[in-house]
Structures are given as C-alpha cells and as structure tokens.
Design a protein around this motif. Structure first.
Motif, PDB file in Angstrom:
ATOM      1  N   ASN A 132       0.824  -1.205   0.000  1.00 54.68           N
ATOM      2  CA  ASN A 132       0.000   0.000   0.000  1.00 54.68           C
ATOM      3  C   ASN A 132       0.860   1.259   0.000  1.00 54.68           C
ATOM      4  OD1 ASN A 132      -2.611  -0.917  -0.205  1.00 54.68           O
ATOM      5  ND2 ASN A 132      -2.900  -1.146   1.997  1.00 54.68           N
ATOM      6  N   ASN A 133       1.944   1.240   0.786  1.00 56.99           N
ATOM      7  CA  ASN A 133       2.813   2.416   0.832  1.00 56.99           C
ATOM      8  C   ASN A 133       3.390   2.726  -0.542  1.00 56.99           C
ATOM      9  OD1 ASN A 133       2.394   2.803   3.551  1.00 56.99           O
ATOM     10  ND2 ASN A 133       4.225   1.680   4.190  1.00 56.99           N
ATOM     11  N   ALA A 134       3.766   1.653  -1.275  1.00 55.01           N
ATOM     12  CA  ALA A 134       4.295   1.860  -2.623  1.00 55.01           C
ATOM     13  C   ALA A 134       3.219   2.426  -3.537  1.00 55.01           C
ATOM     14  CB  ALA A 134       4.830   0.537  -3.178  1.00 55.01           C
ATOM     15  N   THR A 135       1.983   1.923  -3.397  1.00 54.67           N
ATOM     16  CA  THR A 135       0.874   2.432  -4.215  1.00 54.67           C
ATOM     17  C   THR A 135       0.555   3.873  -3.848  1.00 54.67           C
ATOM     18  OG1 THR A 135      -0.043   0.193  -4.341  1.00 54.67           O
ATOM     19  CG2 THR A 135      -1.485   2.003  -4.977  1.00 54.67           C
ATOM     20  N   PHE A 136       0.557   4.180  -2.550  1.00 56.13           N
ATOM     21  CA  PHE A 136       0.309   5.559  -2.118  1.00 56.13           C
ATOM     22  C   PHE A 136       1.339   6.510  -2.737  1.00 56.13           C
ATOM     23  CE2 PHE A 136      -1.685   4.137   2.202  1.00 56.13           C
ATOM     24  CZ  PHE A 136      -2.769   3.608   1.505  1.00 56.13           C
ATOM     25  N   ALA A 137       2.593   6.044  -2.812  1.00 58.36           N
ATOM     26  CA  ALA A 137       3.635   6.881  -3.404  1.00 58.36           C
ATOM     27  C   ALA A 137       3.349   7.124  -4.883  1.00 58.36           C
ATOM     28  CB  ALA A 137       5.004   6.218  -3.219  1.00 58.36           C
TER      29      ALA A 137
ATOM     30  N   ALA B  13      -3.003  11.529 -16.106  1.00 59.01           N
ATOM     31  CA  ALA B  13      -2.141  10.731 -15.222  1.00 59.01           C
ATOM     32  C   ALA B  13      -2.774   9.349 -15.018  1.00 59.01           C
ATOM     33  CB  ALA B  13      -1.940  11.439 -13.900  1.00 59.01           C
ATOM     34  N   PHE B  14      -2.013   8.438 -14.426  1.00 57.99           N
ATOM     35  CA  PHE B  14      -2.445   7.040 -14.365  1.00 57.99           C
ATOM     36  C   PHE B  14      -1.933   6.407 -13.083  1.00 57.99           C
ATOM     37  CE2 PHE B  14      -2.024   2.506 -15.600  1.00 57.99           C
ATOM     38  CZ  PHE B  14      -3.256   2.276 -16.201  1.00 57.99           C
ATOM     39  N   VAL B  15      -2.822   5.719 -12.386  1.00 61.95           N
ATOM     40  CA  VAL B  15      -2.443   4.971 -11.191  1.00 61.95           C
ATOM     41  C   VAL B  15      -2.747   3.505 -11.467  1.00 61.95           C
ATOM     42  CG1 VAL B  15      -2.854   4.581  -8.749  1.00 61.95           C
ATOM     43  CG2 VAL B  15      -2.983   6.903  -9.677  1.00 61.95           C
ATOM     44  N   ASP B  16      -1.732   2.677 -11.579  1.00 66.22           N
ATOM     45  CA  ASP B  16      -1.963   1.270 -11.909  1.00 66.22           C
ATOM     46  C   ASP B  16      -2.683   0.578 -10.762  1.00 66.22           C
ATOM     47  OD1 ASP B  16      -1.936  -1.022 -13.439  1.00 66.22           O
ATOM     48  OD2 ASP B  16       0.143  -0.781 -14.052  1.00 66.22           O
ATOM     49  N   GLN B  17      -2.883  -0.718 -10.894  1.00 69.75           N
ATOM     50  CA  GLN B  17      -3.754  -1.472  -9.985  1.00 69.75           C
ATOM     51  C   GLN B  17      -3.533  -1.099  -8.520  1.00 69.75           C
ATOM     52  OE1 GLN B  17      -6.130  -3.167 -11.489  1.00 69.75           O
ATOM     53  NE2 GLN B  17      -5.127  -2.372 -13.311  1.00 69.75           N
ATOM     54  N   ALA B  18      -4.661  -0.820  -7.844  1.00 70.20           N
ATOM     55  CA  ALA B  18      -4.592  -0.318  -6.473  1.00 70.20           C
ATOM     56  C   ALA B  18      -5.612  -1.036  -5.597  1.00 70.20           C
ATOM     57  CB  ALA B  18      -4.863   1.186  -6.451  1.00 70.20           C
ATOM     58  N   SER B  19      -5.278  -1.198  -4.341  1.00 70.89           N
ATOM     59  CA  SER B  19      -6.174  -1.836  -3.372  1.00 70.89           C
ATOM     60  C   SER B  19      -7.316  -0.891  -3.016  1.00 70.89           C
ATOM     61  CB  SER B  19      -5.390  -2.167  -2.099  1.00 70.89           C
ATOM     62  OG  SER B  19      -4.949  -0.961  -1.481  1.00 70.89           O
ATOM     63  N   ARG B  20      -8.275  -1.393  -2.248  1.00 70.76           N
ATOM     64  CA  ARG B  20      -9.372  -0.539  -1.788  1.00 70.76           C
ATOM     65  C   ARG B  20      -8.855   0.601  -0.911  1.00 70.76           C
ATOM     66  NH1 ARG B  20     -14.268  -4.792  -0.206  1.00 70.76           N
ATOM     67  NH2 ARG B  20     -14.539  -5.664  -2.318  1.00 70.76           N
ATOM     68  N   GLU B  21      -7.868   0.282  -0.094  1.00 70.16           N
ATOM     69  CA  GLU B  21      -7.291   1.327   0.760  1.00 70.16           C
ATOM     70  C   GLU B  21      -6.643   2.414  -0.091  1.00 70.16           C
ATOM     71  OE1 GLU B  21      -7.630  -2.452   3.009  1.00 70.16           O
ATOM     72  OE2 GLU B  21      -6.768  -1.914   1.065  1.00 70.16           O
TER      73      GLU B  21
ATOM     74  N   GLY C  20     -18.832   2.108  -4.367  1.00 72.34           N
ATOM     75  CA  GLY C  20     -19.146   3.510  -4.584  1.00 72.34           C
ATOM     76  C   GLY C  20     -19.470   4.245  -3.299  1.00 72.34           C
ATOM     77  N   VAL C  21     -20.244   3.604  -2.421  1.00 73.05           N
ATOM     78  CA  VAL C  21     -20.613   4.250  -1.165  1.00 73.05           C
ATOM     79  C   VAL C  21     -19.380   4.482  -0.296  1.00 73.05           C
ATOM     80  CG1 VAL C  21     -21.845   3.907   1.011  1.00 73.05           C
ATOM     81  CG2 VAL C  21     -23.009   3.483  -1.146  1.00 73.05           C
ATOM     82  N   ALA C  22     -18.458   3.517  -0.282  1.00 71.83           N
ATOM     83  CA  ALA C  22     -17.233   3.686   0.513  1.00 71.83           C
ATOM     84  C   ALA C  22     -16.435   4.894   0.027  1.00 71.83           C
ATOM     85  CB  ALA C  22     -16.385   2.419   0.430  1.00 71.83           C
ATOM     86  N   LEU C  23     -16.330   5.056  -1.277  1.00 70.78           N
ATOM     87  CA  LEU C  23     -15.582   6.189  -1.820  1.00 70.78           C
ATOM     88  C   LEU C  23     -16.351   7.497  -1.656  1.00 70.78           C
ATOM     89  CD1 LEU C  23     -14.119   4.566  -5.057  1.00 70.78           C
ATOM     90  CD2 LEU C  23     -12.992   4.909  -2.855  1.00 70.78           C
ATOM     91  N   TRP C  24     -17.668   7.447  -1.810  1.00 64.37           N
ATOM     92  CA  TRP C  24     -18.495   8.638  -1.585  1.00 64.37           C
ATOM     93  C   TRP C  24     -18.323   9.148  -0.155  1.00 64.37           C
ATOM     94  CZ3 TRP C  24     -22.983   8.578   1.651  1.00 64.37           C
ATOM     95  CH2 TRP C  24     -23.754   9.746   1.608  1.00 64.37           C
ATOM     96  N   ARG C  25     -18.303   8.229   0.800  1.00 61.62           N
ATOM     97  CA  ARG C  25     -18.083   8.628   2.195  1.00 61.62           C
ATOM     98  C   ARG C  25     -16.703   9.235   2.375  1.00 61.62           C
ATOM     99  NH1 ARG C  25     -20.899   3.158   4.567  1.00 61.62           N
ATOM    100  NH2 ARG C  25     -23.017   4.007   4.726  1.00 61.62           N
ATOM    101  N   ALA C  26     -15.714   8.666   1.707  1.00 56.85           N
ATOM    102  CA  ALA C  26     -14.359   9.218   1.816  1.00 56.85           C
ATOM    103  C   ALA C  26     -14.296  10.628   1.234  1.00 56.85           C
ATOM    104  CB  ALA C  26     -13.371   8.304   1.085  1.00 56.85           C
TER     105      ALA C  26
ATOM    106  N   ALA D 299      -7.511   3.178  -3.135  1.00 52.99           N
ATOM    107  CA  ALA D 299      -8.581   3.928  -3.797  1.00 52.99           C
ATOM    108  C   ALA D 299      -9.125   5.014  -2.872  1.00 52.99           C
ATOM    109  CB  ALA D 299      -9.691   2.977  -4.220  1.00 52.99           C
ATOM    110  N   VAL D 300      -9.307   4.682  -1.616  1.00 56.54           N
ATOM    111  CA  VAL D 300      -9.756   5.676  -0.639  1.00 56.54           C
ATOM    112  C   VAL D 300      -8.711   6.771  -0.483  1.00 56.54           C
ATOM    113  CG1 VAL D 300     -10.314   6.042   1.806  1.00 56.54           C
ATOM    114  CG2 VAL D 300     -11.259   4.065   0.587  1.00 56.54           C
ATOM    115  N   TYR D 301      -7.444   6.392  -0.497  1.00 54.89           N
ATOM    116  CA  TYR D 301      -6.363   7.365  -0.397  1.00 54.89           C
ATOM    117  C   TYR D 301      -6.396   8.341  -1.569  1.00 54.89           C
ATOM    118  CZ  TYR D 301      -1.574   9.180   0.042  1.00 54.89           C
ATOM    119  OH  TYR D 301      -0.477   9.995   0.165  1.00 54.89           O
ATOM    120  N   LEU D 302      -6.656   7.808  -2.775  1.00 59.02           N
ATOM    121  CA  LEU D 302      -6.743   8.666  -3.955  1.00 59.02           C
ATOM    122  C   LEU D 302      -7.879   9.669  -3.816  1.00 59.02           C
ATOM    123  CD1 LEU D 302      -6.076   9.513  -6.857  1.00 59.02           C
ATOM    124  CD2 LEU D 302      -7.440   7.566  -7.662  1.00 59.02           C
ATOM    125  N   VAL D 303      -9.053   9.206  -3.376  1.00 53.93           N
ATOM    126  CA  VAL D 303     -10.202  10.101  -3.216  1.00 53.93           C
ATOM    127  C   VAL D 303      -9.910  11.182  -2.182  1.00 53.93           C
ATOM    128  CG1 VAL D 303     -12.600  10.203  -2.390  1.00 53.93           C
ATOM    129  CG2 VAL D 303     -11.889   8.410  -3.982  1.00 53.93           C
ATOM    130  N   GLY D 304      -9.139  10.837  -1.167  1.00 52.77           N
ATOM    131  CA  GLY D 304      -8.828  11.801  -0.120  1.00 52.77           C
ATOM    132  C   GLY D 304      -7.634  12.689  -0.402  1.00 52.77           C
TER     133      GLY D 304
END
Length: 481
Positions: free
Chosen positions: A5-10, A183-191, A214-220, A193-198
């Motif tokens: 996840n840390n690598a994906t967040f980066a 820009a492009f973010v390759d395959q990412a976990s649910r966590e 969708g609801v999880a990301l909408w809440r984020a 995805a929430v990080y991207l929305v935030g």
C-alpha cells in the motif's frame, strides 16, 4: 500488505502531483488545444483498434463485434466533446449589464463564467472497457471542461488499460502537452482507492461501479477536511412495465425483445432491465411463460471476472431464497461449473415486492424478477417502492390517458431516463441524454455521466462583478495557449 500500500500511495502522490502541476496550464488552455487533444485521442484509438480489441476480448470475453462497436462509440464521443468545446459549451458567459441606481432595481455589471474544478480522479468501470474506462466518457468530459484526469483503471482489464494510457501519453507528447493532463495509477487496493479520493490535489471524483464500492468512496469524499464532488453511478434495477396494450399483438415478439435485452453483455449493463412489471391475468401469464422460454434459448458469454460471476450467483440465490418468490427459469445442474451463467427468471407478487427491500437489489448478470400486479394502482405502488433507477421503461403507454399520465409521473420521479418504447440497454451519446437517477442509481441525480451535458459536472460557476474586459476574456477559451 502495508508495504504494498505504501508503494501504491507513493505512485498516487506522484500521479496527483503531475495532474496538479498540469492543471494550471491545461485549465487555461484554449478551446483549440482541448479539442485537438480530444480529436487526437479518438484518432489514436482508431489507429490501434485491431490490437486494442484483441487485448480487450482476451481480458473480458465480450467479443470482437461488441468491442469494435464500443471502441467506435468511444472515439465518437471524444470527437463529440471536441465539437462542444469548439462551440464554447465550457466557456458560456451570462452577462447582466449594469443598471444605475440602488438595489434591487439597480445593479453592478455581472458576468457569470465557468471554471474547471481541477484534477478529477476517474474510476474506470468493469463492463465497458473502452467507453467507461481510460478514455471513456468521464475522462472525455473532464478534459473538455479543462480538468486534468487521474485514471484509476479497473482490475478486470489491466493490460488494455495500460495500453490505452500509453496511447494517450503518446498523443500528449505529440501535441506538446504535460503528461499530467492524463495521469495514471496502476492497480490499487481498496485502501489505495480511498487514499486517492482523499488526496489534497484531487478536486472531484467520477465513479462507475458497485454500490458497496461507490458508497465507501463517496463517504471518503465527504469525510475530507474539504469535501469534494463525488459523481458516482452505483447500480440500478431498471423496472420495465408491460401494460396490457403492449401485448395486443401477441406475447412472443415482446418477450424475445426483452430476453435479448436482459442477457445483452451477459446482463452486465447498468441499464439491464431487472424488474418486469406485468398484469396478473391471462395475457400476463402468457407473457411470463414466453419470456422464460425466450430466456432459456439465450446463450450468454462468460462474465467479466470470476468475482462478478460469484456475485451474480450469490445475488440470484438470494432472490430465489426470499419468501413469496418462485423460480420461472432456474439454472441447470452444475451451471456454476460452466464458463457462462445460464439466464434466470424469478416471479413474485406486488405486495411481496413492496414489503421486501431485498427484492429491490440489483442482480448484476442475466436475470430478472417478474412482479405481477392487479391494476394501475398496484403498478404505481411497485414503482413507488423503487428508491431510484437509471431507467424506467413503459410499454403500451402511448395513449394520452389519466392512467398513463400518472404512470409517467411516477416513472419520472424515480428515474433519470423514461422510455416509452424499446429497451433500456444501449445509451445514446447526445446532448439530450440523461444517465443518472435518484439514489442509489447515482450520487448526484441532477448530473449525467453519458452525453455532452456530462461536462457540466466538472465546471464551477463564478460571477465576476465590474470586471475589466481582460478578466472576462481570460475565461472565454479563445486565447492562444
């Protein structure tokens, strides 16, 4: 997992920084620059069509005919947005000249302009690997509005997504545009995805997918210190009402038409008709029998992913297990071992449907639920039990009668698109289209994700008061950039 996840967040941080940096240039770019990009992307898709369709078919099993048509639609809508950009749709001004005197009769000079929101996080859909993916309608409308895009691809077609983004990078280089425009973010976990929305550099989100995701990301998006617009399409049961007049010439043709719509794309269309409302009489029974027969003759292809197949089997089993539901068309023995699922058809009565919220849930696959109703009043009650839907289809409501007017009013209350003929699968890309609806069909029912009005999601109105001409001209999109 945390290291991954840390690598994906980066990677998200890097993509967001690129999009943020590019926004200053692209947001101020002229209509000519934006339209040239959109047209260039359409041309590039068509040049590489054979290779891209082959990859898409290998990853999705949707078939070359369907995928070639979808790629053509994607290029068509890219060029359509280019035409609207050239016509100034993103740069509309509303001008009120100054009137001497004190308010309310008097007023200053006011000019209402539209500005791009900023970088858009775009979540690709599973079921349309071209039209709702890397260069699909969300990306096209955001680019038309002057917003950079951060693409989060769908794991159902990863290689296709990478190839299409590489194509987009090539077009950006050829046109001398910053790589952060797309820009492009390759395959990412649910966590992730929430990080991207935030992410602080993200100004809006476009999402097409499951209700839960969708609801999880909408809440984020709403939990941020500074909430941002979340344009989500979350799912729909798309009721189709079969009135007696629709069966006046027999049941076989309408049943065959409906069966083909239910199984189109193996039922993996967001507009697939999932609830069929029909009268509890002899003609209604003949229609239900004919629909079951027509569905049994359909041969769907494999679903997009194993997870979707599992989800469909679970949803169908959940509907079948509900009290008051009978099975009109069951899956054959060992169907779960087959490459493609067999169609399913269930039936219940109006009272059971209205009382049981579980029957209002989408079965994402080749299945539908027949709801038998006594009369017009029960039909209205059934529609009233549906919270929100992308579409409602009314067969046999052509005559101008009080009953049909009441039915149309009820349909418009819960749906973004009301059809008086045909089937809801297949959504035209044009100026008048509305693809959205009340919750849970979408999170912003006043917007559309298909058609050229989709650009309005990514524009923010600003009123300029007593502004010098240069300030107004700067928002016209006609300057050279």
């Amino acid at each position: 997992m945390q290291t991954e996840n840390n690598a994906t967040f980066a990677r998200i941080d890097e993509a967001a920084a690129l999009a943020h940096e590019a926004q200053a240039f692209y947001g101020a770019a002229s209509r000519a620059v934006r339209s040239a990009l959109l047209r260039g992307l359409a041309d590039a898709l068509e040049r590489d069509a054979a290779q891209l369709v082959a990859i898409a078919d290998e990853e999705t099993s949707l078939g070359a005919a369907r995928l070639n048509g979808e790629l053509a639609r994607t290029a068509f809508q890219l060029r359509g947005f280019a035409e609207r950009v050239e016509a100034g749709i993103a740069n509309r001004h509303v001008d009120d000249a100054a009137v001497p005197g004190a308010p309310p009769a008097g007023r200053p000079h006011l000019t209402r302009v539209q500005l791009p929101l900023g970088p858009v996080a775009m979540f690709s859909a599973s079921n349309f690997p071209f039209a709702f993916s890397v260069l699909g309608g969300d990306t096209a409308s955001a680019l038309a509005a002057g917003c950079t895009v951060i693409v989060k691809p769908h794991p159902g077609h990863p290689e296709l997504s990478r190839r299409v983004h590489a194509l987009a990078e090539r077009v950006l280089r050829e046109q001398g545009l910053p790589e952060g425009v797309i820009a492009f973010v390759d395959q990412a976990s649910r966590e992730a995805a929430v990080y991207l929305v935030g992410h602080a550099d993200v100004a809006a989100v476009a999402f097409t997918g499951s209700y839960q995701g969708g609801v999880a990301l909408w809440r984020a998006a709403n939990a941020r210190r500074r909430p941002i617009p979340f344009y989500g399409e979350l799912g729909s049961i798309n009721p189709l009402v079969v009135l007696p007049h629709a069966l006046a010439d027999g049941v076989d043709t309408p049943a065959a038409t409906l069966a083909a719509s239910i199984t189109m794309g193996c039922g993996q269309f967001c507009t697939s008709p999932g609830v069929i409302v029909v009268r509890d009489d002899a003609d209604g029974e003949r229609f239900a029998h004919a629909l079951a027969q027509a569905l049994s003759a359909q041969k769907p292809h494999a679903m997009l992913t194993a997870a979707m197949r599992h989800g469909f089997e679970s949803a169908a089993a959940h509907i079948a297990s509900q009290a008051g539901v009978s099975v009109r068309l069951a899956a054959p023995a060992h169907d779960e071992e087959a490459a493609a699922p067999a169609p399913r058809l269930f039936e219940t009565d109006a009272q059971t449907f209205i009382a049981n919220a579980a029957l209002h849930e989408e079965m994402f696959g080749p299945a539908a639920l027949i709801v038998k109703v006594r009369d017009e009043a029960q039909t209205l009650d059934v529609l009233g039990a549906v919270e929100g839907s992308l579409t409602v289809t009314l067969w046999g409501a052509q005559a101008d009668t009080p009953a049909n007017r009441a039915l149309a009013t009820a349909a418009q209350r819960i749906a973004g698109r009301v059809l008086f003929g045909g089937v809801p699968t297949g959504v035209a890309v044009c100026d008048a289209q509305q693809h959205g609806g009340p919750w849970p069909a979408s999170t912003q029912p006043h917007t559309t994700s298909v058609g050229y009005a989709a650009i309005e999601r990514f524009l923010r109105p600003v009123a300029l008061q007593d502004a010098p001409q240069w300030a107004i001209a700067a928002t016209s999109g006609t300057a050279t950039a």
